[in-house]
Write an enzyme that holds these catalytic residues in place. Sequence first.
Site, PDB file in Angstrom:
ATOM      1  N   HIS A 119     -60.636   5.504  46.752  1.00 52.91           N
ATOM      2  CA  HIS A 119     -61.199   4.203  46.369  1.00 52.91           C
ATOM      3  C   HIS A 119     -61.261   3.215  47.536  1.00 52.91           C
ATOM      4  O   HIS A 119     -60.492   3.322  48.486  1.00 52.91           O
ATOM      5  CB  HIS A 119     -60.344   3.577  45.257  1.00 52.91           C
ATOM      6  CG  HIS A 119     -60.503   4.281  43.942  1.00 52.91           C
ATOM      7  ND1 HIS A 119     -59.511   5.048  43.385  1.00 52.91           N
ATOM      8  CD2 HIS A 119     -61.552   4.346  43.094  1.00 52.91           C
ATOM      9  CE1 HIS A 119     -59.937   5.545  42.241  1.00 52.91           C
ATOM     10  NE2 HIS A 119     -61.170   5.138  42.037  1.00 52.91           N
ATOM     11  N   GLY A 120     -62.170   2.251  47.418  1.00 56.67           N
ATOM     12  CA  GLY A 120     -62.202   1.123  48.345  1.00 56.67           C
ATOM     13  C   GLY A 120     -63.090   1.341  49.545  1.00 56.67           C
ATOM     14  O   GLY A 120     -63.775   2.370  49.667  1.00 56.67           O
TER      15      GLY A 120
ATOM     16  N   SER B 220     -63.753  -2.127  34.560  1.00 53.21           N
ATOM     17  CA  SER B 220     -62.311  -1.888  34.702  1.00 53.21           C
ATOM     18  C   SER B 220     -61.573  -2.916  33.846  1.00 53.21           C
ATOM     19  O   SER B 220     -62.184  -3.869  33.355  1.00 53.21           O
ATOM     20  CB  SER B 220     -61.905  -2.051  36.169  1.00 53.21           C
ATOM     21  OG  SER B 220     -62.070  -3.419  36.548  1.00 53.21           O
TER      22      SER B 220
ATOM     23  N   SER C  57     -67.554  -0.078  45.563  1.00 58.63           N
ATOM     24  CA  SER C  57     -67.441  -0.781  46.857  1.00 58.63           C
ATOM     25  C   SER C  57     -68.797  -1.044  47.508  1.00 58.63           C
ATOM     26  O   SER C  57     -69.019  -2.124  48.070  1.00 58.63           O
ATOM     27  CB  SER C  57     -66.557   0.017  47.818  1.00 58.63           C
ATOM     28  OG  SER C  57     -65.259   0.123  47.288  1.00 58.63           O
TER      29      SER C  57
ATOM     30  N   ALA D 247     -66.554   7.111  45.454  1.00 62.70           N
ATOM     31  CA  ALA D 247     -67.685   7.784  46.102  1.00 62.70           C
ATOM     32  C   ALA D 247     -68.616   6.833  46.855  1.00 62.70           C
ATOM     33  O   ALA D 247     -69.763   7.173  47.116  1.00 62.70           O
ATOM     34  CB  ALA D 247     -68.456   8.582  45.054  1.00 62.70           C
ATOM     35  N   SER D 248     -68.120   5.662  47.219  1.00 62.03           N
ATOM     36  CA  SER D 248     -68.970   4.786  48.040  1.00 62.03           C
ATOM     37  C   SER D 248     -69.065   5.340  49.455  1.00 62.03           C
ATOM     38  O   SER D 248     -68.145   6.002  49.946  1.00 62.03           O
ATOM     39  CB  SER D 248     -68.393   3.364  48.088  1.00 62.03           C
ATOM     40  OG  SER D 248     -68.756   2.663  46.915  1.00 62.03           O
TER      41      SER D 248
ATOM     42  N   ASP E  54     -63.467   1.958  32.825  1.00 58.92           N
ATOM     43  CA  ASP E  54     -63.076   2.621  34.072  1.00 58.92           C
ATOM     44  C   ASP E  54     -61.560   2.499  34.247  1.00 58.92           C
ATOM     45  O   ASP E  54     -61.002   1.393  34.150  1.00 58.92           O
ATOM     46  CB  ASP E  54     -63.813   1.921  35.232  1.00 58.92           C
ATOM     47  CG  ASP E  54     -63.694   2.669  36.547  1.00 58.92           C
ATOM     48  OD1 ASP E  54     -63.533   3.898  36.522  1.00 58.92           O
ATOM     49  OD2 ASP E  54     -63.790   2.005  37.607  1.00 58.92           O
TER      50      ASP E  54
ATOM     51  N   HIS F   5     -64.733   9.976  41.582  1.00 56.29           N
ATOM     52  CA  HIS F   5     -64.422   8.561  41.822  1.00 56.29           C
ATOM     53  C   HIS F   5     -64.432   8.316  43.326  1.00 56.29           C
ATOM     54  O   HIS F   5     -64.493   9.257  44.121  1.00 56.29           O
ATOM     55  CB  HIS F   5     -63.024   8.238  41.280  1.00 56.29           C
ATOM     56  CG  HIS F   5     -63.000   8.050  39.812  1.00 56.29           C
ATOM     57  ND1 HIS F   5     -62.709   6.847  39.217  1.00 56.29           N
ATOM     58  CD2 HIS F   5     -63.257   8.922  38.807  1.00 56.29           C
ATOM     59  CE1 HIS F   5     -62.777   6.992  37.906  1.00 56.29           C
ATOM     60  NE2 HIS F   5     -63.100   8.243  37.619  1.00 56.29           N
TER      61      HIS F   5
HETATM   62  P1  13P Z   1     -65.537   3.168  45.423  1.00 59.07           P
HETATM   63  O1  13P Z   1     -64.441   2.187  45.747  1.00 59.07           O
HETATM   64  O2  13P Z   1     -65.629   4.242  46.412  1.00 59.07           O
HETATM   65  O3  13P Z   1     -66.840   2.494  45.175  1.00 59.07           O
HETATM   66  O4  13P Z   1     -65.111   3.894  44.034  1.00 59.07           O
HETATM   67  C1  13P Z   1     -65.321   3.262  42.799  1.00 59.07           C
HETATM   68  C2  13P Z   1     -64.662   3.967  41.677  1.00 59.07           C
HETATM   69  O5  13P Z   1     -64.209   5.080  41.766  1.00 59.07           O
HETATM   70  C3  13P Z   1     -64.594   3.254  40.393  1.00 59.07           C
HETATM   71  O6  13P Z   1     -63.846   3.947  39.451  1.00 59.07           O
HETATM   72  O1  G3H Z   2     -61.844   2.165  41.001  1.00 57.44           O
HETATM   73  C1  G3H Z   2     -61.743   0.961  40.758  1.00 57.44           C
HETATM   74  C2  G3H Z   2     -62.951   0.115  40.711  1.00 57.44           C
HETATM   75  O2  G3H Z   2     -63.484  -0.088  42.000  1.00 57.44           O
HETATM   76  C3  G3H Z   2     -62.658  -1.168  39.977  1.00 57.44           C
HETATM   77  O3  G3H Z   2     -61.898  -2.031  40.747  1.00 57.44           O
HETATM   78  O4  G3H Z   2     -59.970  -2.742  39.322  1.00 57.44           O
HETATM   79  O5  G3H Z   2     -60.827  -4.175  41.206  1.00 57.44           O
HETATM   80  O6  G3H Z   2     -62.166  -3.901  39.095  1.00 57.44           O
HETATM   81  P1  G3H Z   2     -61.162  -3.282  40.054  1.00 57.44           P
HETATM   82 ZN    ZN Z   3     -62.246   5.116  40.260  1.00 57.28          ZN
END
Ligand code: 13P
Ligand code: G3H
Ligand code: ZN
Length: 311
Positions: free
Chosen positions: A180-181, A50, A259, A215-216, A82, A213
Site C-alpha cells: 500500500h501507499g 475504507s 494512491s 497496485a498503484s 475496503d 491490493h
Molecule cells: P495503493 O495504495 O497502491 O493505491 O493501494 C490501494 C489499495 O489497496 C486499497 O485497498
Molecule cells: O488500502 C487502503 C486505502 O488506500 C484506503 O486508505 O484507510 O487512508 O482511506 P485509507
Molecule cells: Zn488495500
Amino acid sequence: MKPINTLKMLKKAYSENYAVGAFNVNNMEIIQGIVSAAQELNSPVILQASSGARKYAGATYMRKLVEAACEESNVPIALHLDHGDTFELCKNCIDSGFTSVMIDGSALDYEGNIELTKKVVDYAHKYSVSVEGELGSLAGIEEKLNVSEEKSFYTDPEEVEDFVKKTGVDSLAVAIGTSHGAYKFKPGQSPKLRFDILDDISRRLPGFPIVLHGASSVIQAYVNEINNFGGNIKEAIGIPEDMLKDAAKKAVCKINVDSDLRLAMTAAIRKSLAENPSNFDPRKYLTPAREAIKEVVKHKIENVMGSKNKA
Ligand code: 13P
Ligand code: G3H
Ligand code: ZN
C-alpha cells in the site's frame, strides 16, 4: 442502475481475461471522476470506501453519493467496503446497502482469519453481498530479507484451497509483492511481482477471482507536478503498469488503486492554486481535480485493467 455485488462482474472478468478497477472514494468529486471515466469507456467499476473514508464523508453521505452516481450512469457499479477489520463494521455496511465487503483478517493467525471471515460470509450471503477475504501480509518487501522471512510475507499457496473452502469467500486478496501507499520500492530497487506464486494459487483455485491490493504505479508525472508546485513527495517507485496488465490477464480480476488517484488529484489542485493565486472559489480548483481523477481512471481502465467496453 443500482449498485450490484461483484459476483458476476468478477466472473466475467475472469473468463474474459481482464480486471475490474476498484478505486477508493472519499468525496463527491472523486466519485464523479471515477464514474464518468467508467461511463465514457463503458467499463464496470468498483467504488470502494475504507472505514476512514466513511468516517470522513459520513456513512450516509458516502452511500447516497454512490447511489446518485449509479442513478446517473448505466455501467455496472459495486459499492464495496475496503479493508473491513471487524464483523460489526462489515455488518453495518451490509445493513446499510453496501453490495460487497472485504473482511481483512490478515493480521490474525490463520485459524482466527478463517473464523472471522466465515462469520462475515455467513451474514453477507444472506443478503447477496459478496465477500473478499485476504491471506498473506501486504507490507512492503524489504530487500535484505532472507528466504524464510520473505516467504512469510507472501500468500502461501498451500493455504488457499483450505481457506476458501472453510470460509466460503467469493474472492481472495493475495500478497505477491504489491504494497500500500506511494512508497512501495526505493529508487534503485526493481519492483517484482511473484507471478510464480500467483500461478500456483490459480492452479489450486481454478476459476476463482484473485484480488490485488496496493497496485498503484506511483505515476511520476503527478509526483513531479506536485513537487513543481510546492509539494514535497520523496522519490518512490510503484508497481509497473505492464506487470499489472499481465496479472489482469491471469486470475487477477480486481485491482485496487488509491494512491495514484490521490497523486493525480493533489497535482491538479496544487497546479490550479499556484496558477490562480487570487482564486478562493473551491469549484475552480475542484473542477480540474475531478477531471484529473477522470483522466487517471480512464488511463487505468485502458492500460491496466483492460475493462473498456466490458460493461
Ligand atoms: P495503493 O495504495 O497502491 O493505491 O493501494 C490501494 C489499495 O489497496 C486499497 O485497498
Ligand atoms: O488500502 C487502503 C486505502 O488506500 C484506503 O486508505 O484507510 O487512508 O482511506 P485509507
Ligand atoms: Zn488495500
